[in-house]
Design a protein around this motif. Structure first.
Motif, short mmCIF file in Angstrom:
data_model
loop_
_atom_site.label_atom_id
_atom_site.label_comp_id
_atom_site.label_asym_id
_atom_site.label_seq_id
_atom_site.Cartn_x
_atom_site.Cartn_y
_atom_site.Cartn_z
N THR A 27 -43.60 -47.32 -63.02
CA THR A 27 -44.73 -47.05 -64.06
C THR A 27 -45.22 -45.66 -63.54
O THR A 27 -45.24 -45.43 -62.38
CB THR A 27 -45.74 -48.11 -64.09
OG1 THR A 27 -46.77 -48.43 -62.83
CG2 THR A 27 -45.13 -49.55 -64.50
N PRO A 28 -46.41 -45.11 -64.13
CA PRO A 28 -46.96 -43.94 -63.84
C PRO A 28 -47.96 -44.40 -62.60
O PRO A 28 -47.91 -43.64 -61.86
CB PRO A 28 -47.80 -43.37 -65.20
CG PRO A 28 -47.04 -44.04 -66.24
CD PRO A 28 -46.41 -45.31 -65.86
N GLU A 29 -48.56 -45.37 -62.60
CA GLU A 29 -49.54 -45.84 -61.61
C GLU A 29 -48.60 -46.31 -60.19
O GLU A 29 -49.04 -45.68 -59.21
CB GLU A 29 -50.12 -47.19 -61.71
CG GLU A 29 -51.20 -47.16 -63.07
CD GLU A 29 -50.68 -47.10 -64.42
OE1 GLU A 29 -49.42 -47.44 -64.64
OE2 GLU A 29 -51.24 -46.71 -65.50
N GLN A 30 -47.35 -46.78 -60.43
CA GLN A 30 -46.47 -47.00 -59.11
C GLN A 30 -46.07 -45.51 -58.68
O GLN A 30 -46.19 -45.47 -57.50
CB GLN A 30 -45.33 -47.71 -59.53
CG GLN A 30 -45.77 -49.10 -59.69
CD GLN A 30 -44.77 -50.12 -60.42
OE1 GLN A 30 -43.76 -49.50 -61.18
NE2 GLN A 30 -44.62 -51.58 -60.03
N LEU A 31 -45.73 -44.75 -59.46
CA LEU A 31 -45.36 -43.30 -59.09
C LEU A 31 -46.52 -42.61 -58.28
O LEU A 31 -46.13 -42.00 -57.18
CB LEU A 31 -44.65 -42.55 -60.02
CG LEU A 31 -43.44 -43.07 -60.74
CD1 LEU A 31 -43.08 -41.98 -61.99
CD2 LEU A 31 -42.25 -42.66 -59.85
N ALA A 32 -47.45 -42.70 -58.99
CA ALA A 32 -48.91 -42.08 -58.55
C ALA A 32 -49.08 -42.72 -56.98
O ALA A 32 -49.25 -41.96 -56.00
CB ALA A 32 -50.06 -42.16 -59.19
N ALA A 33 -49.05 -43.97 -57.03
CA ALA A 33 -49.33 -44.55 -55.55
C ALA A 33 -48.27 -44.26 -54.42
O ALA A 33 -48.81 -44.19 -53.45
CB ALA A 33 -49.17 -46.33 -55.63
N PRO A 54 -49.58 -51.31 -57.19
CA PRO A 54 -50.06 -49.99 -56.85
C PRO A 54 -51.60 -50.00 -56.23
O PRO A 54 -51.73 -49.17 -55.09
CB PRO A 54 -49.86 -49.12 -57.90
CG PRO A 54 -49.83 -50.13 -59.29
CD PRO A 54 -49.36 -51.43 -58.38
N ASP A 55 -52.29 -50.71 -56.76
CA ASP A 55 -53.71 -50.52 -56.07
C ASP A 55 -53.77 -50.91 -54.75
O ASP A 55 -54.41 -50.27 -53.90
CB ASP A 55 -54.60 -51.27 -57.04
CG ASP A 55 -54.88 -50.69 -58.52
OD1 ASP A 55 -54.77 -49.66 -58.56
OD2 ASP A 55 -55.22 -51.48 -59.36
N SER A 56 -53.27 -52.14 -54.44
CA SER A 56 -53.21 -52.56 -53.21
C SER A 56 -52.58 -51.62 -52.10
O SER A 56 -53.03 -51.31 -50.95
CB SER A 56 -53.11 -54.07 -52.79
OG SER A 56 -51.49 -54.33 -53.05
N ARG A 60 -54.21 -49.91 -49.09
CA ARG A 60 -53.45 -50.08 -47.56
C ARG A 60 -53.22 -48.61 -46.98
O ARG A 60 -53.24 -48.49 -45.75
CB ARG A 60 -52.24 -51.04 -47.69
CG ARG A 60 -51.55 -51.13 -46.47
CD ARG A 60 -50.12 -50.28 -46.88
NE ARG A 60 -49.10 -50.42 -45.63
CZ ARG A 60 -48.57 -49.34 -45.24
NH1 ARG A 60 -48.85 -47.70 -45.79
NH2 ARG A 60 -47.84 -49.24 -44.29
N THR A 61 -52.52 -47.98 -47.67
CA THR A 61 -52.14 -46.80 -47.09
C THR A 61 -53.13 -45.64 -46.85
O THR A 61 -53.16 -45.03 -45.78
CB THR A 61 -51.08 -45.98 -48.14
OG1 THR A 61 -49.83 -47.03 -48.37
CG2 THR A 61 -50.31 -44.84 -47.29
#
Length: 188
Positions: A27-33, A54-56, A60-61
């Motif tokens: 998803t766009p959120e996963q790619l951005a993460a 992606p939020d966690s 974490r990162t």
């Protein structure tokens, strides 16, 4: 602590229990993460597995990057040594391999890692490395056994309070990161 003969300097491969996010399906959120990975290069199966949330992953990162890559404070190589010791105590051969290589890359010192892997954590080292190993081991065992004497030994080797906090952060994040990696997969 896992038997030291299980630890290697060579790169290992981590295998997730869940299928990692495929870049083409992200998803766009996963790619951005995944853009905030510290290497800014290859996106590993571990990163792609964490990218399911992606939020966690971002939280974490960002914390990981702030602890391990921030400019100033404790020397980066000594943060890597803290991560290595915590990973040895936690039995995370994958993380120990990664941070052993980074410590060697930053210092050119293969002897410390070879000594740890060959003889364990209690073989004689320079007083500064000895104090770092002892403190990170004491923080990482269960229950933790760090005492004021560990902090005194670090101060005697020139570490100030901010350096000691940086080292504690390095060992502590690997107390968590090793367990996260173990619950999500295994390495060979």
């Amino acid at each position: 602590m896992t038997e030291m003969s299980n630890f290697k300097v060579k790169a290992l491969t981590w295998h997730p229990y869940l299928p990692p996010v495929e870049i083409a399906d992200a998803t766009p959120e996963q790619l951005a993460a995944m853009q905030i990975t510290p290497s800014s290069g290859k996106v590993s199966p571990y990163v792609r597995t964490l990218a399911h949330d992606p939020d966690s992953y971002v939280t974490r990162t960002q914390l990981f990057n702030d602890i391990m890559y921030v400019k100033g404070g404790l020397d980066r190589a000594e943060r890597e040594l803290g991560a290595l010791i915590a990973s040895c105590i936690n039995g995370c051969v994958y993380c120990a391999s990664v941070h052993a290589r980074r410590f060697i890359e930053l210092t050119g010192n293969t002897e410390t890692v070879e000594r740890i892997y060959r003889f364990g954590l209690h073989e004689t080292e320079s007083p500064r490395v000895r104090a770092i190993i002892d403190f990170c081991e004491a923080l990482s065992i269960t229950p933790p056994s760090a005492r004021p004497e560990h902090v005194t030994a670090l101060r005697e080797q020139g570490l100030d309070d901010a350096d000691i906090l940086d080292l504690a952060h390095s060992a502590a994040i690997f107390g968590w990161a090793n367990r996260l990696m173990h619950t999500l997969g295994h390495s060979r």
